[in-house]
Design an enzyme around this catalytic site. Structure first.
Site, PDB file in Angstrom:
ATOM      1  N   HIS A  91       0.976  -1.165  -0.072  1.00 49.20           N
ATOM      2  CA  HIS A  91      -0.013   0.019  -0.010  1.00 49.20           C
ATOM      3  C   HIS A  91       0.855   1.272  -0.033  1.00 49.20           C
ATOM      4  CE1 HIS A  91      -4.307  -1.646   1.267  1.00 49.20           C
ATOM      5  NE2 HIS A  91      -3.343  -2.473   0.414  1.00 49.20           N
ATOM      6  N   HIS A 279      -1.743 -12.498  -1.978  1.00 52.30           N
ATOM      7  CA  HIS A 279      -2.988 -12.898  -1.364  1.00 52.30           C
ATOM      8  C   HIS A 279      -2.627 -14.361  -0.956  1.00 52.30           C
ATOM      9  CE1 HIS A 279      -6.284  -9.852  -2.847  1.00 52.30           C
ATOM     10  NE2 HIS A 279      -5.325  -9.407  -2.208  1.00 52.30           N
TER      11      HIS A 279
END
Length: 750
Positions: A91, A279
Site C-alpha cells: 500500500h 493473497h
C-alpha cells in the site's frame, strides 16, 4: 476541539483563508514543499552516505525477529506479522501512477495525510508502530520510505519466498505531499468525480464496506476512470475488493483491476502475479460491522498519539480486528508462501456470502473446514475468496495466466518476484540511485536503462571546441535552446523518469511529439550528429546526449554573455532500451515553458504550468525566471511571437518582465487562451497567452516579476536564469550527485 473548523481558531493559521474566498485562484504551494525549512536534518546530510554505513544484514535480522515477536497491543495473525507487513509495503508503493509519475513509496508518504487515514490503510498505523523500535535503533541510516518497503520484502523471505532483490535510496520527506491529485471527491469511497455516474461515498471514518459505496453504477462494464487517478474510489489504493461499488461481479471487477493496474505500469501477467502472490499470505479482517470503528488517525483525539480506527468490538484487536470489513483467509498456511491460493481458486466452486461485517465475499462450496483460525487453534474455516480474487478465474485473459501459473509454479514465483520488485522500485528512477548489497544485476526495461559511457568523458578543452563547432553549424541558437529544453524538461520528480540523459528525444515516441516540433528536431539532431562525427575523428568520443545539452548551453552563453555551467558524462540510450508505450505518458498536453497547448474544461493553462514546474522540482522564482528567459530566447515550440516581447530576440534580457509590467499596456482576450495587448503610449501591439499574462495577474507571480523587471533586475535575472537552466539540464544526473564520476572530469574550463 480537534473537530472544530480551522477558521474558528483565532491564532496563526486560523480564520478564513484565501482559499476560502477564492477557491479557484492559482496555488503555488506545491512549489514550496520538501525544502530545508521542513527537513530536520542538517543541510549537508546525505542519506545515501548514511545508508552506506547501515548494518544491512543486522537490520534484516532484526526484521526477521520481529515477524514472530507478537506484541500484546497488536497481536500477530497466525503468530506472524508477514501478511500485515506485505500489505504495508504494497500500500506504500502501490499508490504509484505511471501517467504522472506521482504516488509510490519513494517518499514515505504513508506516514502523512491523506494516505495515513485512507480507509484502505486501516491498521497500517499499527504496522508502523510495530516498526518504530527498529527505526529508532538505526536512526537516520534507514529512512521510513526504505524501511516500510524493505520490511515487506523481508516478510516474504521469512515466509519462504525468494525475492528478486532490494534497493535502498529513498530519502524521507517531512510533510504531506500536496502535489498529487487523488481525486475530486469529498467523502470516503466516493467516486462521483472519477466516474461520470459515480457515488458520493460516506463521511464516516472506517473501513471499505460503507453502504454508500454499494449503490452501484449502471455502467460498471463500460465506465471510464478519469486520468491520472488509478483507484476506483477515494481512499482506496486499487479497486473495491467486494466488486465495482460493492457489486459482487468478478468479470466487471476484472475490468476495474485491469484499468487500475495498467495505470500502475503493470501488464496482465504482472497483475495476476501480484494479486495471487500477495493473497497467498495473510488474511483480511472484518470481525464486526464498521460502526464499531472510530475515527481515522488524522481525526483521532490527541491522546491516541497518531493511532486511529479504535475498535469497540470485543478486545478491538486479534480475533476482533476490523480492517476492510472482509473476513477472508485464502490458504491453509497463511504464514508460508505456497501454491494454495491458485490451487483453491480453481479447485472449488464459489458461492456468495457475507462477512460478519456485512461485506460481500465468497466461500467454497461443499468444502471441508480446514483453513486455520488466526488465533484459535481449535477453530477451522472453509476457504474464502474476494470478488477480485475470482476475477483471476472468470476474466478470460486473467484465467489463462492464472492456470499457466498454477501448472508452472516456478514460472509463477519468478513472475511474482519480478512484479513485486517492480512494484517497490517503479518510482526509484535511474539505477544510479539504487543502494545496498541486494541490488539485482539484471537490467530491466522499465528502469529506462542508459548505458554508462565506455569512453573518457570530454574535458574542458573538448567542451570549448565542441561549443564552437556547434555554433558554426548555422543552426539558429533558438532551435538549439528549444531542443536542449525539450530533452531535459521531460524529467518528472515523482518517479525520476525522463531528462536529458539517454538522449531519448531522438527516439520514439519523443521524436514524434508535436511539442518537440519533429521537423525542426530532425534538423538540429542532424547537425549535432555531424559535430559528433567530426569530433570523433580525433579518436575521442562524445555522446549525443551531452551534445544536445551542450548545444543549449552554448546558445544560452551566447545570448547571456556569461559562462553557463556544463556537466558532461551522459550516455545514449537505444530504441531497444526504450519502452515506447510507457514513455507516451511523459508527453505534455501543454507546456507553458514553450507556449505549447492549452488548458481543458477542468484545468487552466497556468495550473498545468505550475504542475509541470513542480515535476521539474522548480521553485516559484525559478519558474518565473525560466519562462521570462525562454520567451526572449525564442523558445516557443512553433516559433510564434506570443510573449516574445523584446526588440532584441535571442538576447537574454529582462524585457519580458519590463514589457509585462508596463502600466500603459491593456489586454483583451481573443479566445480565452490568447490575448492582444495595446500600449496606449507607443501604440505597440503585443500578443500573449495565459502562460504569459499570469505573471502579471497573479499577485505572487507579479511580485516575482517585479524583481526581474526592475531597473536593477537584469544582472539578477541573468544569474538566476543560468542557475535554473543548469538545474533543469541536470535534474536526472543522480550519477553526478552520487559522485560516480570523478570530480576532476567535471571541472571543465567553461
Amino acid at each position: 476541539m480537534g473537530e472544530c473548523p480551522l477558521r474558528t481558531a483565532n491564532v496563526a493559521g486560523g480564520g478564513t483563508r484565501n482559499r476560502d474566498w477564492w477557491p479557484n485562484t492559482l496555488k503555488l504551494n506545491i512549489l514550496r514543499q520538501h525544502t530545508e525549512a521542513t527537513n530536520p536534518y542538517d543541510p549537508n546530510f546525505d542519506y545515501a552516505e548514511a545508508f552506506k554505513s547501515l548494518d544491512y544484514e543486522g537490520l534484516k535480522k532484526d526484521l526477521r525477529a520481529l515477524m514472530t515477536d507478537s506484541q500484546e497491543y497488536w497481536p500477530a495473525d497466525f503468530g506472524h506479522y508477514g501478511g500485515l507487513f506485505v500489505r504495508m509495503a504494497w500500500h506504500s508503493a502501490g499508490t504509484y501512477r505511471v501517467m504522472d509519475g506521482r504516488g509510490g513509496g519513494g517518499q514515505g508518504q504513508q506516514r502523512f495525510a491523506p494516505l495515513n487515514s485512507w480507509p484502505d490503510n486501516v491498521s497500517l498505523d499499527k504496522a508502523r508502530r510495530l516498526l518504530w523500535p527498529i527505526k529508532q535503533k538505526y536512526g537516520n541510516k534507514i529512512s521510513w520510505a526504505d524501511l516500510m518497503l524493505l520490511t515487506g520484502n523481508v516478510a516474504l523471505e521469512d515466509m519462504g519466498f525468494k525475492t528478486f532483490g532490494f534497493a535502498g535510496g529513498r530519502p524521507d520527506t517531512w510533510e504531506a505531499d500536496e502535489s498529487t491529485y487523488w481525486g475530486g471527491e469529498t467523502t470516503w469511497l466516493g467516486n462521483e468525480v472519477r466516474y461520470s455516474s459515480g457515488n458520493e461515498g460516506h463521511k464516516e471514518s472506517g473501513v471499505i464496506d460503507g453502504s454508500e459505496s454499494k449503490k452501484g453504477h449502471k455502467d460498471i462494464h463500460t465506465r471510464d476512470l478519469e486520468k491520472p487517478v488509478s483507484a476506483a474510489h477515494m481512499g482506496l489504493i486499487y479497486v473495491n475488493p467486494e466488486g465495482p461499488d460493492g457489486i459482487p461481479d468478478p468479470v466487471a471487477a476484472a475490468r476495474d483491476i485491469r484499468t487500475t493496474f495498467s495505470r500502475m505500469a503493470m501488464n496482465d501477467e504482472e497483475t495476476v502475479a501480484l494479486i495471487a502472490g500477495g493473497h497467498t499470505v495473510g488474511k483480511t479482517h472484518g470481525a464486526a460491522p464498521s460502526d464499531n470503528v472510530g475515527p481515522e488517525p488524522e481525526a483521532a483525539p490527541i491522546e491516541n498519539q497518531g493511532l486511529g480506527w479504535s475498535n469497540k468490538h470485543g478486545s478491538g484487536k486479534g480475533p476482533d480486528t476490523i480492517t476492510s470489513g472482509l473476513e477472508v483467509i485464502w490458504t491453509k498456511e497463511p504464514a508460508k508462501f505456497t501454491m494454495n491460493y491458485l490451487e483453491y481458486l480453481f479447485k472449488y466452486e464459489w458461492e456468495l456470502t457475507k462477512s460478519p461485517a456485512g461485506a460481500n465475499q465468497w466461500v467454497a462450496k461443499n468444502a471441508e473446514e480446514f483453513i486455520p483460525d488466526a488465533f484459535d487453534p481449535s477453530k477451522k474455516h472453509k476457504p474464502r475468496m474476494l470478488t477480485t480474487d475470482l476475477s483471476l478465474r472468470f476474466d478470460p485473459e486473467y484465467e489463462k495466466i492464472s492456470r499457466r501459473f498454477l501448472e508452472n509454479p516456478e514460472q509463477f514465483k519468478d513472475a511474482f518476484a519480478r512484479a513485486w520488485f517492480k512494484l517497490l522500485h517503479r518510482d526509484m528512477g535511474p539505477r544510479s540511485r539504487w543502494l545496498g548489497p541486494e541490488v539485482p544485476k539484471e537490467t530491466l526495461l522499465w528502469e529506462d536503462p542508459i548505458p554508462t559511457p565506455d569512453h573518457p568523458i570530454i574535458d574542458g578543452s573538448d567542451v570549448d571546441s565542441l561549443k564552437k563547432a556547434i555554433l558554426a553549424t548555422g543552426v539558429a541558437p533558438s532551435k538549439l535552446i528549444q531542443t536542449a529544453w525539450a530533452s531535459a524538461s521531460t524529467f518528472r520528480g515523482g518517479d525520476k523518469r525522463g531528462g536529458a540523459n539517454g538522449a531519448r528525444i531522438r527516439l520514439e515516441p519523443q521524436n514524434k511529439w508535436e511539442v518537440n516540433n519533429p521537423q525542426q528536431l530532425a534538423e538540429v539532431l542532424k547537425a549535432l550528429e555531424g559535430v559528433k562525427a567530426d569530433f570523433e575523428k580525433s579518436g575521442k568520443k562524445v555522446s549525443i546526449a551531452d551534445l544536445i545539452v551542450l548545444a543549449g548551453v552554448a546558445a544560452v552563453e551566447q545570448a547571456a554573455g556569461v559562462p553557463v555551467p556544463f556537466t558532461p558524462g551522459r550516455g545514449d540510450a537505444t530504441q531497444e532500451q526504450t519502452d515506447v508505450e510507457s514513455f507516451t505518458h511523459l508527453e505534455p498536453a501543454a507546456d507553458a515553458f514553450r507556449n505549447y497547448g492549452k488548458g481543458t474544461s477542468r484545468v487552466t493553462t497556468e495550473q498545468i504550468m505550475v504542475d509541470r514546474a513542480q515535476q521539474l522540482t522548480l521553485t516559484a522564482p525559478e519558474l518565473t525566471v525560466l519562462v521570462g528567459g525562454l520567451r526572449v530566447l525564442g523558445a516557443n515550440y512553433d516559433g510564434s511571437s506570443h510573449g516574445v516581447w523584446t526588440d532584441k530576440p535571442g538576447k537574454l534580457t529582462n524585457d519580458f518582465f519590463v514589457t509585462l509590467l508596463d502600466p500603459y499596456t491593456s489586454w483583451k482576450s481573443v479566445d480565452g487562451e490568447v490575448f492582444e495587448g495595446t500600449n496606449s503610449k507607443s501604440g505597440k501591439k503585443l500578443t500573449g497567452t495565459r502562460a504569459d499574462l499570469v505573471f502579471g495577474s497573479h499577485s505572487e507571480l507579479r511580485a516575482l516579476a517585479e524583481v526581474y523587471g526592475s531597473a536593477d533586475g537584469q544582472q539578477k535575472f541573468t544569474k538566476d536564469f543560468v542557475a535554473a537552466w543548469d538545474k533543469v539540464m541536470n535534474l536526472d544526473r543522480f550519477d553526478v550527485r552520487r559522485g560516480i564520476y570523478d570530480e576532476t572530469r567535471l571541472k571543465s574550463k567553461l
